[in-house]
Write a protein that holds these residues in place. Sequence first.
Motif, PDB file in Angstrom:
ATOM      1  N   GLU C 120       0.902  -1.161   0.088  1.00  9.73           N
ATOM      2  CA  GLU C 120       0.137  -0.071   0.004  1.00  9.73           C
ATOM      3  C   GLU C 120       0.748   1.244  -0.130  1.00  9.73           C
ATOM      4  O   GLU C 120       0.686   2.273  -0.658  1.00  9.73           O
ATOM      5  CB  GLU C 120      -0.928  -0.074   1.259  1.00  9.73           C
ATOM      6  CG  GLU C 120      -2.124  -1.175   1.099  1.00  9.73           C
ATOM      7  CD  GLU C 120      -2.550  -1.423   2.387  1.00  9.73           C
ATOM      8  OE1 GLU C 120      -3.657  -2.055   2.291  1.00  9.73           O
ATOM      9  OE2 GLU C 120      -2.209  -0.803   3.633  1.00  9.73           O
ATOM     10  N   LEU C 330      -6.476  -2.216  -3.556  1.00 11.68           N
ATOM     11  CA  LEU C 330      -5.991  -2.710  -2.474  1.00 11.68           C
ATOM     12  C   LEU C 330      -6.884  -2.955  -1.117  1.00 11.68           C
ATOM     13  O   LEU C 330      -6.646  -3.717  -0.450  1.00 11.68           O
ATOM     14  CB  LEU C 330      -4.721  -1.648  -1.802  1.00 11.68           C
ATOM     15  CG  LEU C 330      -3.298  -1.729  -2.856  1.00 11.68           C
ATOM     16  CD1 LEU C 330      -2.601  -0.520  -2.889  1.00 11.68           C
ATOM     17  CD2 LEU C 330      -2.679  -3.015  -2.256  1.00 11.68           C
ATOM     18  N   ARG C 334      -6.987  -6.019   1.103  1.00 14.99           N
ATOM     19  CA  ARG C 334      -6.960  -6.081   2.582  1.00 14.99           C
ATOM     20  C   ARG C 334      -7.913  -6.774   3.122  1.00 14.99           C
ATOM     21  O   ARG C 334      -7.807  -7.416   4.007  1.00 14.99           O
ATOM     22  CB  ARG C 334      -6.674  -4.550   2.918  1.00 14.99           C
ATOM     23  CG  ARG C 334      -6.649  -4.583   4.502  1.00 14.99           C
ATOM     24  CD  ARG C 334      -6.168  -3.166   4.809  1.00 14.99           C
ATOM     25  NE  ARG C 334      -4.653  -3.163   4.863  1.00 14.99           N
ATOM     26  CZ  ARG C 334      -3.919  -3.272   5.888  1.00 14.99           C
ATOM     27  NH1 ARG C 334      -4.519  -3.585   6.701  1.00 14.99           N
ATOM     28  NH2 ARG C 334      -2.514  -3.130   5.669  1.00 14.99           N
ATOM     29  N   ALA C 362      -7.199   0.935   6.620  1.00 19.50           N
ATOM     30  CA  ALA C 362      -7.247   1.415   5.452  1.00 19.50           C
ATOM     31  C   ALA C 362      -7.459   2.910   5.305  1.00 19.50           C
ATOM     32  O   ALA C 362      -6.841   3.832   4.492  1.00 19.50           O
ATOM     33  CB  ALA C 362      -8.389   0.801   4.363  1.00 19.50           C
ATOM     34  N   ARG C 365      -4.570   4.913   6.401  1.00 20.53           N
ATOM     35  CA  ARG C 365      -3.391   5.190   5.140  1.00 20.53           C
ATOM     36  C   ARG C 365      -4.136   6.107   4.006  1.00 20.53           C
ATOM     37  O   ARG C 365      -3.407   6.492   3.254  1.00 20.53           O
ATOM     38  CB  ARG C 365      -3.385   3.758   4.437  1.00 20.53           C
ATOM     39  CG  ARG C 365      -2.626   2.845   5.277  1.00 20.53           C
ATOM     40  CD  ARG C 365      -2.377   1.554   4.578  1.00 20.53           C
ATOM     41  NE  ARG C 365      -2.138   0.379   5.787  1.00 20.53           N
ATOM     42  CZ  ARG C 365      -0.630   0.567   6.006  1.00 20.53           C
ATOM     43  NH1 ARG C 365       0.142   1.405   5.708  1.00 20.53           N
ATOM     44  NH2 ARG C 365      -0.009  -0.264   7.210  1.00 20.53           N
TER      45      ARG C 365
END
Lengths: 366, 366, 366, 366
Positions: C120, C330, C334, C362, C365
């Motif tokens: 990521e 992504l 995940r 997530a 990020r």
Amino acid sequence: MTYLPVTSARPEAVRVGLIGAGWMGAFHARSLSLRIPGADLVAIADPAIEAAQSLAAELGVARVTPDPADLFADPEIDAVVIAGPARFHAQLSIDAARAGKHVFCEKPGAVNLDELGRVEDAVAAAGVHWQIGFNRRYAADFLAARRDVASGAVGTPQLLRSLTRDPGSGSIPHAARVPRGTIFLETLIHDFDALNWYNSAAEPVSVHVTADALVEPGFKGAGFLDTAVVTVRYSNGAIAVAEAHFSALYGYDVRGEVFGSAGMVQAGRATATAAVRYGATGLSAETPRLNIELFADAYTAELADFAEHVRARRDGAAAPDHGVPLTPGLLDARRALAVALACIESAQTGLPAAVAGSSAGAEARA
Amino acid sequence: MTYLPVTSARPEAVRVGLIGAGWMGAFHARSLSLRIPGADLVAIADPAIEAAQSLAAELGVARVTPDPADLFADPEIDAVVIAGPARFHAQLSIDAARAGKHVFCEKPGAVNLDELGRVEDAVAAAGVHWQIGFNRRYAADFLAARRDVASGAVGTPQLLRSLTRDPGSGSIPHAARVPRGTIFLETLIHDFDALNWYNSAAEPVSVHVTADALVEPGFKGAGFLDTAVVTVRYSNGAIAVAEAHFSALYGYDVRGEVFGSAGMVQAGRATATAAVRYGATGLSAETPRLNIELFADAYTAELADFAEHVRARRDGAAAPDHGVPLTPGLLDARRALAVALACIESAQTGLPAAVAGSSAGAEARA
Amino acid sequence: MTYLPVTSARPEAVRVGLIGAGWMGAFHARSLSLRIPGADLVAIADPAIEAAQSLAAELGVARVTPDPADLFADPEIDAVVIAGPARFHAQLSIDAARAGKHVFCEKPGAVNLDELGRVEDAVAAAGVHWQIGFNRRYAADFLAARRDVASGAVGTPQLLRSLTRDPGSGSIPHAARVPRGTIFLETLIHDFDALNWYNSAAEPVSVHVTADALVEPGFKGAGFLDTAVVTVRYSNGAIAVAEAHFSALYGYDVRGEVFGSAGMVQAGRATATAAVRYGATGLSAETPRLNIELFADAYTAELADFAEHVRARRDGAAAPDHGVPLTPGLLDARRALAVALACIESAQTGLPAAVAGSSAGAEARA
Amino acid sequence: MTYLPVTSARPEAVRVGLIGAGWMGAFHARSLSLRIPGADLVAIADPAIEAAQSLAAELGVARVTPDPADLFADPEIDAVVIAGPARFHAQLSIDAARAGKHVFCEKPGAVNLDELGRVEDAVAAAGVHWQIGFNRRYAADFLAARRDVASGAVGTPQLLRSLTRDPGSGSIPHAARVPRGTIFLETLIHDFDALNWYNSAAEPVSVHVTADALVEPGFKGAGFLDTAVVTVRYSNGAIAVAEAHFSALYGYDVRGEVFGSAGMVQAGRATATAAVRYGATGLSAETPRLNIELFADAYTAELADFAEHVRARRDGAAAPDHGVPLTPGLLDARRALAVALACIESAQTGLPAAVAGSSAGAEARA
């Protein structure tokens, strides 16, 4: 008239008394009176006496009483069909057996294993036929699937599934009055029996439950559950999934599947009839809406089988042989109940729960 | 006993006599005795007296005779079911009507239109209920399709099809004894009725037949036909195809389809049950094998409807209302017979043949 | 010649390098070369150099290398498809991203969440497009089902199921060499993604696993599992069941079902073609046998979508819009990985296991 | 870069010119450019030059011309695809063959048998490959059915059916401009070929037509027909029914059925995908809407097969072998055309019409 003489070879019908004139009882009453030539419905007992009288009038049944004891005492009655609330099933079975009446009991056979043990004792002592209303076994497709297991077409069962979605409109009006555990004891018990029956060479060992009140979340605090997924582990390693839901907008959805080392078989009918419509928006078909529609023939067949068993006992004849295990009795009732009770435990703890050793207990009694 | 009094509201069953204890007659007998609460089978007539006696013994029917006249003369009989050879249907209907008996007659109603005209006269004079055994109308999927026509979901019918493939093993043992025209008069007549019924706003106008003896070519010279395709033209422009074959190895295959300006509907069940098997060679399922399996419920329903009609006449009650045209009577018998007779002509000439004006004739009589 | 001038409006294909020329890699190579006009396969990297050379020769690909780094260093390559062993996926993604290559990575995206976190980070830093091979989303029926969820036809999802049965012959030759956790990380991860995708308004919260080595019991001691049933609990209360098996004799069986407050939708094709055969033993049809047959179009579609995304990035155009969430990235990788890892834990303990908070991570990020 | 050397084994694509950039031509163009790696579309000819240019630009095709003769004269073109109006098919085939180009011709091959005879002569003289667009043969289910005939699973065909219902909205906007005979020459010709192909051991002998303008009755006087049922008699006794309709509200409906002495097989897909929806009104599914959707793969496959044949001729390699008769050529074009022409006669006379002896004529030429 110049008719020739005929000696009838038609066996005398068995005389049945009905206990419980509610929705399911009334349906069974109509089956017994109208669709099962081997049985005569001769009496109806229900404390809600108007329901009993109305049903009796409709069907031309002469004897009505608020008290089931009158049926047990009636020497002209061979057998009873028990269709009252679940909490009375065991005591009614015991009283009927003691009176020498054969018993067809709606599911569950009892609400705990001790109760069921007392039924087992009474039935064994009286030597009567006792049968439970696991009607799904008598549906043509489910039975065909069971025959495929018996024939070896499926091999050793490894993955099984069974589901019951009751028809609904998106809410459950009487959620507050539904007894705790109903989804396991009264709905999924059909699935547990179906799974046990398909995988009858093995025993259910443990369960894990995920359940919720997704239709009526407001009643979850009171212990109400309307949605459940159960994983059942069997002694031969097979893993089964049973699923139930109380409110499918598209009707009554019941399916079964057995996957094994040699293949798979599926049962369950997606459409109400074979008619298929095509229009501007595509293809469409009617779905089954009610259990008494989807399983109309199965409900008739289970009572017809019951009548045959009773007649065989009465007349000293051989019991019907279906080629595969079919007529569900006390051991089947015990196995399915044991799974349902383990589910209640698992639903509370969130952890897997062991199934009370059904074969051990049953063998000890046998 | 402390039973409460009940006044039965259950209507008295209609008393039926059966004429013809052959394969289909015996099936109807069992339906009347065992599956239709509104009817009692009380007498059986067949010159093959052993068949009649055996059937009567099986079902506990007390009255047996070689002579149908005994049934007509019996004041305790309300109605008769005629299931003898086609060539006797008309005269039996006439005699029954004159005796005041209601009539359920297997197809065809007669073997020519004159005969049928005499039946129409006798029935009209006697005022009895006369019904023909077009059982397909009572199958759930065919009836659902008819309801879709009635509801407008199909629009104006433009292309129709109906097919009947009888189960067989690739040969027809008694081909030599099958009467000429059987494929039209006894098999396809079901399809002609289905097509007429689906497209009931119009009249069949003309037919064209292509037919052969493909299963038993050795008997073609004697006029035997086992394979036929019929195109039927209707007064509203609709074009229908009816198809029959006497020997399908995979069982009994009956289908219907109505395509119209607004959509299409199909009827016909490809599988015997909803069970589907998966194995090393792919997916498989059982196919329906016999008419009395595929149409078991339809055969029961047509006789139950008959019993209701007879009871309505007997008790002065309203005839059953099915929401769509259902109970097939003399006009339906005439229309289907007229198509079948035109087919016999077309099969001989190889050319299109006109259908004798069914509505004109029927209206003149009405 | 008198041809008229034409100015091509056809976009230049994206240039793709393949990493991994094994079974799946070779299939992707053929898709890129033969079935996806928007992509050109221009290079193949595989340490098993003969496989790479043979594939390159078959497809007319000019550049072959044992070392993926050559692809990353090649300025004429826009994007890579990673189809090597799972344990290398993350590092290859990272290296590709750092080299500015867009990435299509076969599942799983990584073998643990830390690894995936590094992917990521690298992808975010490089600003490349990263897509994972959850091909099921691109199958017409699964996508139609997802559209039904999006349209509201299903309502709020309450019960979901997804299953994968790989084709087999009843034994698993290389069971000893199958990495632990494969059934969750490489097989069921497709089902976890399908379930997450169908129920994308919620997060997976916890799982419970029942699993075994029923096909190859001898390898169970070594941690091998070939049969698994997983219950997944979602943050909106929905309960999902995922099921996998490594050896279905009847072929490749993949199905999905979403039941919700307004209805249900099912995906999954039972037959290989629409042809149905009828013979003396009944009805039969071919079943799908291989993933690359059943999902041939889906495999093509996912790579075509990838090529479109890459082209959009390259040409500064808008990314393709599918109307519903489709292209898996992504966050999807995940979520599915988190469920798979929780399953490995639950399979070891026999108890429910929490799913590592995918949205929290997530979002942090993002 | 350290790439290793690769010698491509990928065969050079065949270079194809397209004649006709209308709806079907454009679809074929996209197939040739985007979906068939063995073919390159290199030139487009259409007098409607804007259509040709726009299509060429879309696909990056460099050569455009209003005149097909430019394609015939172009030495870089191996083959042409003829997708113009039916009345030009024969002359274009002849000119192409004389120029040594291989030909893929949309149906019909010609509008009368004399014309087709001239095509046969030109093709034989030039020794080129000539193939007709009977795409249905390449659909997976229709081909599977044909394989079942070849394997003996169906036995000797006795009853066949084939139907084509084109999608429509209940009216036909350009009915006035549809050439007479279109329903036979352009629509049903697919069905005639399918029937001939299924029953390829026999010859079509005679036809009988019932046809009408039921969608657009106002144009019937001008000879327009939108609804037709055709009975075809074969030399082995088999009876086939072909049916066409120009306006099905539910989409594109194409089906085939072969019933024989050993069984039956059916082809035709009722649903657009395998997704099935269940809601308050029952079950529903999408239906196929367009030929280029339902037969997308078949259209690709027929052109891929064409490209393989052309390549085999060009490279002196063996022609593709499909295990069953597949690639439709001039004899197939002749047989289907002969049936269509007999239909035009029968539609006018209302009487059966003989099919011009296809095998005799073809053998004479061979």
